[in-house]
Design an enzyme around this catalytic site. Structure first.
Site, PDB file in Angstrom:
ATOM      1  N   LYS A  20       8.469 -14.053  -1.422  1.00  0.00           N
ATOM      2  CA  LYS A  20       7.533 -15.069  -1.436  1.00  0.00           C
ATOM      3  C   LYS A  20       8.274 -16.264  -2.251  1.00  0.00           C
ATOM      4  O   LYS A  20       9.247 -16.923  -1.690  1.00  0.00           O
ATOM      5  CB  LYS A  20       6.176 -14.544  -2.325  1.00  0.00           C
ATOM      6  CG  LYS A  20       5.896 -13.070  -1.724  1.00  0.00           C
ATOM      7  CD  LYS A  20       5.139 -13.199  -0.710  1.00  0.00           C
ATOM      8  CE  LYS A  20       4.910 -11.913   0.312  1.00  0.00           C
ATOM      9  NZ  LYS A  20       3.994 -10.865  -0.736  1.00  0.00           N
ATOM     10  N   TYR A  50      -1.826  -5.779  -4.973  1.00  0.00           N
ATOM     11  CA  TYR A  50      -1.525  -5.845  -3.576  1.00  0.00           C
ATOM     12  C   TYR A  50      -1.641  -4.783  -2.777  1.00  0.00           C
ATOM     13  O   TYR A  50      -1.718  -3.569  -3.190  1.00  0.00           O
ATOM     14  CB  TYR A  50       0.329  -6.153  -3.742  1.00  0.00           C
ATOM     15  CG  TYR A  50       0.783  -6.494  -2.263  1.00  0.00           C
ATOM     16  CD1 TYR A  50       0.482  -7.707  -1.589  1.00  0.00           C
ATOM     17  CD2 TYR A  50       1.508  -5.245  -1.607  1.00  0.00           C
ATOM     18  CE1 TYR A  50       0.961  -7.658  -0.532  1.00  0.00           C
ATOM     19  CE2 TYR A  50       2.129  -5.543  -0.248  1.00  0.00           C
ATOM     20  CZ  TYR A  50       1.798  -6.695   0.339  1.00  0.00           C
ATOM     21  OH  TYR A  50       2.140  -6.980   1.558  1.00  0.00           O
ATOM     22  N   ASP A  98       3.886  -6.833 -11.962  1.00  0.00           N
ATOM     23  CA  ASP A  98       4.165  -7.643 -10.572  1.00  0.00           C
ATOM     24  C   ASP A  98       3.964  -9.012 -10.662  1.00  0.00           C
ATOM     25  O   ASP A  98       2.830  -9.533 -10.916  1.00  0.00           O
ATOM     26  CB  ASP A  98       3.136  -7.019  -9.652  1.00  0.00           C
ATOM     27  CG  ASP A  98       3.571  -7.719  -8.064  1.00  0.00           C
ATOM     28  OD1 ASP A  98       4.282  -8.942  -8.012  1.00  0.00           O
ATOM     29  OD2 ASP A  98       3.392  -7.076  -7.079  1.00  0.00           O
ATOM     30  N   ARG A 113      26.190   1.022  -1.371  1.00  0.00           N
ATOM     31  CA  ARG A 113      24.746   1.268  -1.932  1.00  0.00           C
ATOM     32  C   ARG A 113      24.845   1.224  -3.336  1.00  0.00           C
ATOM     33  O   ARG A 113      23.753   0.870  -4.075  1.00  0.00           O
ATOM     34  CB  ARG A 113      24.552   2.556  -1.318  1.00  0.00           C
ATOM     35  CG  ARG A 113      23.126   3.259  -1.732  1.00  0.00           C
ATOM     36  CD  ARG A 113      22.600   4.301  -1.009  1.00  0.00           C
ATOM     37  NE  ARG A 113      23.368   5.289  -0.513  1.00  0.00           N
ATOM     38  CZ  ARG A 113      24.017   6.083  -1.215  1.00  0.00           C
ATOM     39  NH1 ARG A 113      24.034   6.350  -2.290  1.00  0.00           N
ATOM     40  NH2 ARG A 113      25.054   7.035  -0.250  1.00  0.00           N
TER      41      ARG A 113
HETATM   42  C1  LIG Z   1       3.880  -9.475  -0.737  1.00  0.00           C
HETATM   43  C2  LIG Z   1       3.698  -8.765  -1.930  1.00  0.00           C
HETATM   44  C3  LIG Z   1       4.160  -7.685  -2.229  1.00  0.00           C
HETATM   45  C4  LIG Z   1       5.197  -6.798  -1.166  1.00  0.00           C
HETATM   46  O1  LIG Z   1       6.282  -7.516  -0.970  1.00  0.00           O
HETATM   47  P1  LIG Z   1       6.986  -7.342   0.281  1.00  0.00           P
HETATM   48  O2  LIG Z   1       8.387  -8.028   0.182  1.00  0.00           O
HETATM   49  O3  LIG Z   1       6.166  -7.694   1.768  1.00  0.00           O
HETATM   50  O4  LIG Z   1       7.523  -5.510   0.573  1.00  0.00           O
HETATM   51  C5  LIG Z   1       4.100  -7.054  -3.344  1.00  0.00           C
HETATM   52  N1  LIG Z   1       3.299  -7.526  -4.480  1.00  0.00           N
HETATM   53  C6  LIG Z   1       2.742  -8.832  -4.200  1.00  0.00           C
HETATM   54  C7  LIG Z   1       1.966  -9.539  -5.271  1.00  0.00           C
HETATM   55  C8  LIG Z   1       2.962  -9.607  -3.002  1.00  0.00           C
HETATM   56  O5  LIG Z   1       2.398 -10.871  -2.754  1.00  0.00           O
END
Ligand SMILES: *Cc1c(COP(=O)(O)O)cnc(C)c1O
Length: 387
Positions: free
Chosen positions: A195, A98, A170, A46
């Site tokens: 993504k 998001y 983000d 961890r």
């Molecule tokens: C999908 C997404 C998230 C969250 O990520 P996860 O891997 O699904 O927890 C956060 N920000 C954006 C812009 C996203 O497209």
């Protein structure tokens, strides 16, 4: 080194210990200590594992930060970053963040007495007006989902610095290939590596990069203390995806540009949102702060009936939440990502019942155009027959 070379010859390249051409999956939860007086590099997984460390160093280099961290999901990464704040703190957050981030802030973080003001961060004066004496950070997401509103990162960072606030960005939609928020003044970058970075719809993962060691140390303490780390097999998958990030985005972005222009001229499409189109509000800021427009676009077919008929008729893209994969993904924000938002609020943000989001994959763009064209034409015929 240029970005393409960094992807292959950075930390996730060869294994220093063995020369292996890909970083081995160190499937170990603990590490033998050879000398109690001299602790080894790793003790408990961890706290640190060589496979995860390779990914963490790779993303730090790509974003131009001091430290990187890998988490079990994008939301694990984002929620861990928010643990930097304490009861009584106030945060300014982009209003179209998001959905999972919105839910975390309004339903979980709010219980800890941390207040959030949501503003349209594309309007700097709204960000400035929201600053209070107890404000600690500005949280941005650009381009935003699903209408791809563009926030001027450097301008927000200057405002934040003038008030001693952190800026968190983000960067999921563009990745460090097209946009590097730390170079624009940001302190922390977060990613859903589920993504584009993972890129193959086969792993859920999150990444964080800290601009400097001091923030890095705080984030490391939280990562180890909360424990939402990414497992080693998934670290390996993310590194595997990362190697082709540029090649995948080059193709998908070129196709997205072609599709956006084609959709904009299509008689059955009312509006197209893509920052690469000169008609998009954020086109100029995007050109200034990013080197590409990415592979996500949205378009409005006018009604729920048209959208539904199009989803029924389309053959190539998968219909799913998520984005940023080798295959094209169509999603329906009104019933998927933004279903919990009241209808009038959705309408105010352009998230109409006819809005469709397309994440463009690696299929031949002419096949995608042909498929979308047949789906639009057949959807129009279905709607006409229903009247
Ligand atoms: C999908 C997404 C998230 C969250 O990520 P996860 O891997 O699904 O927890 C956060 N920000 C954006 C812009 C996203 O497209």
């Amino acid at each position: 080194m240029k970005f393409a070379t960094k992807l292959l010859h950075g930390r996730s390249g060869i294994d220093a210990a063995t020369g292996a051409s890909s970083i081995p999956i160190y499937q170990a939860s603990t590490f033998h200590q050879f000398d109690l007086d001299k602790p080894g590099l790793f003790d408990y997984a961890r706290s640190g594992n060589p496979t995860r460390q390779a990914l963490e160093e790779a993303i730090a280099v790509l974003e131009g930060g001091a430290r990187g961290f890998a988490f079990a999901s994008g939301m694990a990464a984002i929620s861990s970053v928010f643990m930097l704040f304490s009861t009584g703190d106030h945060l300014i957050v982009a209003e179209d963040v998001y959905g999972g981030t919105f839910r975390f802030l309004t339903r979980i973080l709010s219980r800890l007495g941390i207040d959030v003001t949501f503003v349209d961060t594309t309007r700097l004066e709204q960000v400035a007006a929201a600053i209070q004496p107890r404000t600690k950070a500005i949280y941005l997401e650009t381009p935003s989902n699903p209408t791809l509103k563009v926030t001027d990162i450097a301008a927000c960072c200057r405002l934040a610095q003038a008030h001693g606030l952190l800026t968190i960005v983000d960067n999921t939609f563009l990745t460090p290939y097209y946009q590097r928020p730390i170079e624009l003044g940001a302190d922390i970058v977060v990613h859903s590596a589920t993504k584009f970075i993972g890129g193959h719809s086969d792993v859920v993962a999150g990444l964080v990069v800290a601009r400097d060691e001091a923030i890095g140390e705080q984030l490391y303490f939280i990562q180890n203390g909360m424990g939402a780390v990414l497992g080693v097999q998934d670290c390996w998958l993310v590194m595997r995806g990362l190697k082709t990030l540029k090649s995948r985005l080059d193709v998908s972005t070129r196709s997205a540009g072609k599709l956006a222009a084609w959709l904009e001229s299509h008689p059955l499409v009312q509006k197209v949102y893509y920052t690469g189109l000169p008609s998009h509000e954020g086109h100029e800021v995007q050109n200034r702060q990013a080197s590409g427009h990415g592979a996500v676009l949205s378009f409005d077919v006018g009604s729920r009936e048209m959208a539904k008929a199009l989803f029924d008729a389309v053959k190539l893209p998968i219909v799913a939440v998520s984005l940023g994969a080798v295959e094209s993904i169509l999603s329906y924000p009104a019933a998927m990502s933004h279903a919990s938002m009241p209808a009038d609020e959705r309408a105010r943000r352009g998230i109409t019942d006819g809005l469709i989001r397309l994440s463009v994959g690696l299929e031949d763009v002419d096949d995608l155009i042909a498929d979308l064209n047949q789906a639009l034409v057949s959807a129009a015929a279905v709607c006409l027959a229903q009247r």
